[in-house]
Write a protein that holds these residues in place. Structure first.
Motif, PDB file in Angstrom:
ATOM      1  N   LYS A 399      -5.012   9.582   4.498  1.00 45.72           N
ATOM      2  CA  LYS A 399      -5.182   8.969   3.172  1.00 45.72           C
ATOM      3  C   LYS A 399      -3.899   8.228   2.791  1.00 45.72           C
ATOM      4  O   LYS A 399      -3.191   8.592   1.852  1.00 45.72           O
ATOM      5  N   PRO A 400      -3.572   7.157   3.511  1.00 47.28           N
ATOM      6  CA  PRO A 400      -2.357   6.410   3.194  1.00 47.28           C
ATOM      7  C   PRO A 400      -2.580   5.419   2.058  1.00 47.28           C
ATOM      8  O   PRO A 400      -3.716   5.063   1.734  1.00 47.28           O
ATOM      9  N   HIS A 401      -1.503   4.966   1.454  1.00 44.16           N
ATOM     10  CA  HIS A 401      -1.595   3.859   0.522  1.00 44.16           C
ATOM     11  C   HIS A 401      -1.831   2.561   1.291  1.00 44.16           C
ATOM     12  O   HIS A 401      -1.501   2.456   2.471  1.00 44.16           O
ATOM     13  N   TYR A 402      -2.382   1.582   0.604  1.00 41.89           N
ATOM     14  CA  TYR A 402      -2.464   0.243   1.177  1.00 41.89           C
ATOM     15  C   TYR A 402      -1.427  -0.619   0.476  1.00 41.89           C
ATOM     16  O   TYR A 402      -1.468  -0.794  -0.732  1.00 41.89           O
ATOM     17  N   GLY A 403      -0.505  -1.150   1.230  1.00 36.32           N
ATOM     18  CA  GLY A 403       0.566  -1.951   0.664  1.00 36.32           C
ATOM     19  C   GLY A 403       1.839  -1.144   0.502  1.00 36.32           C
ATOM     20  O   GLY A 403       1.815   0.085   0.385  1.00 36.32           O
ATOM     21  N   PRO A 404       3.003  -1.812   0.510  1.00 33.39           N
ATOM     22  CA  PRO A 404       4.282  -1.125   0.343  1.00 33.39           C
ATOM     23  C   PRO A 404       4.332  -0.335  -0.962  1.00 33.39           C
ATOM     24  O   PRO A 404       3.638  -0.659  -1.931  1.00 33.39           O
ATOM     25  N   ILE A 405       5.170   0.700  -0.978  1.00 38.15           N
ATOM     26  CA  ILE A 405       5.301   1.575  -2.137  1.00 38.15           C
ATOM     27  C   ILE A 405       6.679   1.394  -2.750  1.00 38.15           C
ATOM     28  O   ILE A 405       7.688   1.516  -2.047  1.00 38.15           O
ATOM     29  N   VAL A 406       6.731   1.109  -4.030  1.00 37.28           N
ATOM     30  CA  VAL A 406       7.992   1.025  -4.764  1.00 37.28           C
ATOM     31  C   VAL A 406       8.106   2.263  -5.651  1.00 37.28           C
ATOM     32  O   VAL A 406       7.274   2.486  -6.524  1.00 37.28           O
ATOM     33  N   MET A 407       9.132   3.076  -5.410  1.00 34.57           N
ATOM     34  CA  MET A 407       9.324   4.301  -6.176  1.00 34.57           C
ATOM     35  C   MET A 407      10.238   4.040  -7.375  1.00 34.57           C
ATOM     36  O   MET A 407      11.248   3.342  -7.257  1.00 34.57           O
ATOM     37  N   ILE A 408       9.865   4.606  -8.531  1.00 38.61           N
ATOM     38  CA  ILE A 408      10.671   4.491  -9.736  1.00 38.61           C
ATOM     39  C   ILE A 408      10.828   5.883 -10.347  1.00 38.61           C
ATOM     40  O   ILE A 408      10.115   6.813  -9.998  1.00 38.61           O
ATOM     41  N   GLY A 409      11.763   6.029 -11.275  1.00 31.96           N
ATOM     42  CA  GLY A 409      11.969   7.303 -11.936  1.00 31.96           C
ATOM     43  C   GLY A 409      13.064   8.122 -11.281  1.00 31.96           C
ATOM     44  O   GLY A 409      13.943   7.596 -10.588  1.00 31.96           O
ATOM     45  N   ASP A 410      13.013   9.422 -11.487  1.00 41.03           N
ATOM     46  CA  ASP A 410      14.031  10.357 -11.007  1.00 41.03           C
ATOM     47  C   ASP A 410      13.573  11.010  -9.706  1.00 41.03           C
ATOM     48  O   ASP A 410      12.590  11.751  -9.702  1.00 41.03           O
ATOM     49  N   PRO A 411      14.279  10.784  -8.579  1.00 40.17           N
ATOM     50  CA  PRO A 411      13.857  11.398  -7.306  1.00 40.17           C
ATOM     51  C   PRO A 411      13.791  12.919  -7.369  1.00 40.17           C
ATOM     52  O   PRO A 411      13.006  13.536  -6.637  1.00 40.17           O
ATOM     53  N   ASN A 412      14.589  13.546  -8.226  1.00 39.42           N
ATOM     54  CA  ASN A 412      14.581  15.005  -8.320  1.00 39.42           C
ATOM     55  C   ASN A 412      13.286  15.543  -8.914  1.00 39.42           C
ATOM     56  O   ASN A 412      13.007  16.741  -8.828  1.00 39.42           O
ATOM     57  N   ALA A 413      12.485  14.662  -9.534  1.00 41.33           N
ATOM     58  CA  ALA A 413      11.251  15.108 -10.178  1.00 41.33           C
ATOM     59  C   ALA A 413      10.201  15.555  -9.173  1.00 41.33           C
ATOM     60  O   ALA A 413       9.197  16.160  -9.556  1.00 41.33           O
ATOM     61  N   VAL A 414      10.413  15.270  -7.892  1.00 44.28           N
ATOM     62  CA  VAL A 414       9.456  15.688  -6.873  1.00 44.28           C
ATOM     63  C   VAL A 414       9.566  17.185  -6.585  1.00 44.28           C
ATOM     64  O   VAL A 414       8.604  17.817  -6.140  1.00 44.28           O
TER      65      VAL A 414
END
Length: 498
Positions: A399-414
């Motif tokens: 179940k991959p995304h289609y198209g590049p992924i741009v991440m925003i926000g706080d990486p620690n939130a994962v």
């Protein structure tokens, strides 16, 4: 990724998925049988003006064969090289997003020249204005109650933000007490990409895409600076209560078309069309727990084809047409882009079941995802919700995304998602902790107002503007086009390979 739960837990998770999948398919088939053929048409007024199919059809040109793959990019494939990360983290691959600098459109639908002469959208007919009037009135009332907001709307005397902040402060303290916010020592790092294409191609801006997507949640709302695409004075819209698909079409000041698909529940549109929320939730479940393509996706594709035909009669080419949406709407936009080659942006869109070679790494479609939003991690190419979701595969999986992924926000939130998902499958208490934490993080990070904050966008319009937790840096990406967004995210190291 190395398995983190025993085989017993995996079998338990698989059985749970199968049960939910069976229910979702059963309900979905029931809706499909009741609905007959997919509905895509030009309505008068807003898509929320009626819960039934409209008989008003937009004129269409000659039917095109196939799915309309005319705008696909003729660029070089992405290449992967190895890069090292800090100790305790999985090795990431660094892919190169190489676009052919020779072609006129280095990103699909991002053109430096305009071969056609599009006609500006015509004014709404008196009947269309009359039909849309109740929605605008209701929205004005909602703005005064602080349920929706717009830059030109009334300022509400109410302010629910302090209550929202108090609730999420308590929630975060509970996460801390349970140790869910501790940084994992073995969390995989998704492969990043390097964009080397042109940044001069013309597309709508990130802010225009986000406002068009958010407007789908606002009854009678309109994106700031955009106008409705009309056919003989009638706005071209689509609403299918049975499948859950709903969309509107907007035109930018640069005469570029944005097809915006509606997310789950439709926001304040529920006041006029509550039944569609059931179909949309069923669609969500069908995508998550099966490998099938829901009817809402094919309805979204058919509507795009109708828009393309109608737009051609008004001087628009396929390079003038883009797609967007938030959540379920972003899912549908992903699918339409995959099937047609159109560019666009999906906000908080999960991975999809239809897989193509390369997963659209060189396409003109981009997924903007917020760290910590569970919807972004309802996929196989972002680690965070396994084993609830299928096995994590860097730049791939089921179940991959289609198209590049741009991440925003706080990486620690994962971290809370990663830690709570490790408890899934260990019994009722572990499952409950996982579900509660996932739901809390959903409301923290998922709504369009959160993306507006991190992208530096003044939302116009938005729904429940006070709901969520604003955290992480503000990127200032709002004024960028799609090629500029890819370049900026690439330089920031937050452009992820799908």
């Amino acid at each position: 990724m190395t398995a983190r739960v025993p085989n017993r837990a995996e079998r338990r998770a698989r059985r749970a998925r199968q049960c939910v999948a069976a229910a979702a398919i059963g309900i979905g088939v029931g809706f499909g049988a009741a609905g007959g053929q997919a509905v895509a048409w030009a309505d008068t007024g807003h898509p929320d003006s009626s819960a039934a199919s409209s008989s008003h059809s937009a004129p269409s040109g000659p039917r095109r064969s196939g799915s309309g793959h005319s705008a696909r990019l003729n660029g070089a494939p992405a290449a992967a090289t190895t890069s090292s990360r800090s100790a305790g983290l999985a090795t990431s691959r660094r892919a190169t997003l190489q676009l052919n600098p020779v072609v006129a459109q280095p990103v699909p639908n991002a053109s430096t020249t305009t071969p056609s002469t599009p006609q500006p959208p015509g004014p709404l007919s008196p009947i269309a204005q009359l039909i849309g009037f109740p929605g605008h009135v209701v929205n004005t009332v909602l703005q005064s109650l602080d349920m929706t907001a717009a830059t030109t709307g009334p300022q509400s005397p109410l302010n629910f933000a302090p209550i929202d902040e108090l609730v999420f402060t308590a929630f975060r303290r509970l996460e801390h007490a349970a140790g869910l916010d501790a940084m994992p020592t073995s969390q995989p790092v998704p492969p990043t990409m390097t964009y080397t294409g042109s940044t001069t191609g013309l597309t709508p801006t990130v802010a225009q895409f986000l406002n068009a997507a958010a407007a789908e949640y606002v009854l009678g709302g309109a994106p700031g600076g955009l106008r409705q695409f009309t056919v003989n004075g009638v706005p071209m819209t689509s609403t299918n209560v049975l499948s859950g698909e709903s969309a509107q079409v907007w035109v930018t000041p640069q005469n570029q078309i944005i097809i915006a698909y509606q997310g789950t529940t439709g926001g304040t549109n529920l006041l006029f069309n509550p039944l569609i929320a059931i179909s949309q939730i069923v669609t969500d479940l069908q995508i998550l727990f099966t490998g099938t393509t829901p009817r809402a996706f094919t309805d979204a594709l058919r509507f795009e084809q109708r828009v393309q035909d109608a737009a051609a009669l008004q001087g628009y080419s396929t390079s003038d047409i883009f797609v967007t949406g938030h959540s379920l709407g972003g899912w549908e936009a992903e699918y339409v882009s995959q099937q047609t080659g159109l560019g666009g942006i999906g906000f908080e869109s999960p991975g999809i079941n239809t897989i193509v070679t390369g997963n659209g790494a060189n396409s003109g479609f981009v997924n903007i995802e917020t760290y910590g939003d569970p919807a972004a991690y309802f996929s196989s190419d972002l680690p965070g919700l396994q084993p609830f979701m299928p096995r994590y595969v860097p730049a791939g999986g089921s179940k991959p995304h289609y198209g590049p992924i741009v991440m925003i926000g706080d990486p620690n939130a994962v971290a809370p998602l990663f830690n709570s998902s490790a408890l899934y499958g260990y019994g009722p208490i572990g499952d409950a902790i996982f579900m509660i934490d996932t739901l809390g993080n959903f409301f923290e990070h998922h709504l369009p107002g959160m993306q507006a904050y991190n992208l530096g966008v003044d939302p116009d319009p938005t729904v429940v503007p006070w709901l969520g937790l604003r955290m992480g840096p503000v990127t200032g990406y709002g004024a960028l086009t799609i090629p500029q967004l890819l370049q900026a995210a690439s330089e920031a190291g937050t452009l992820i390979a799908p």
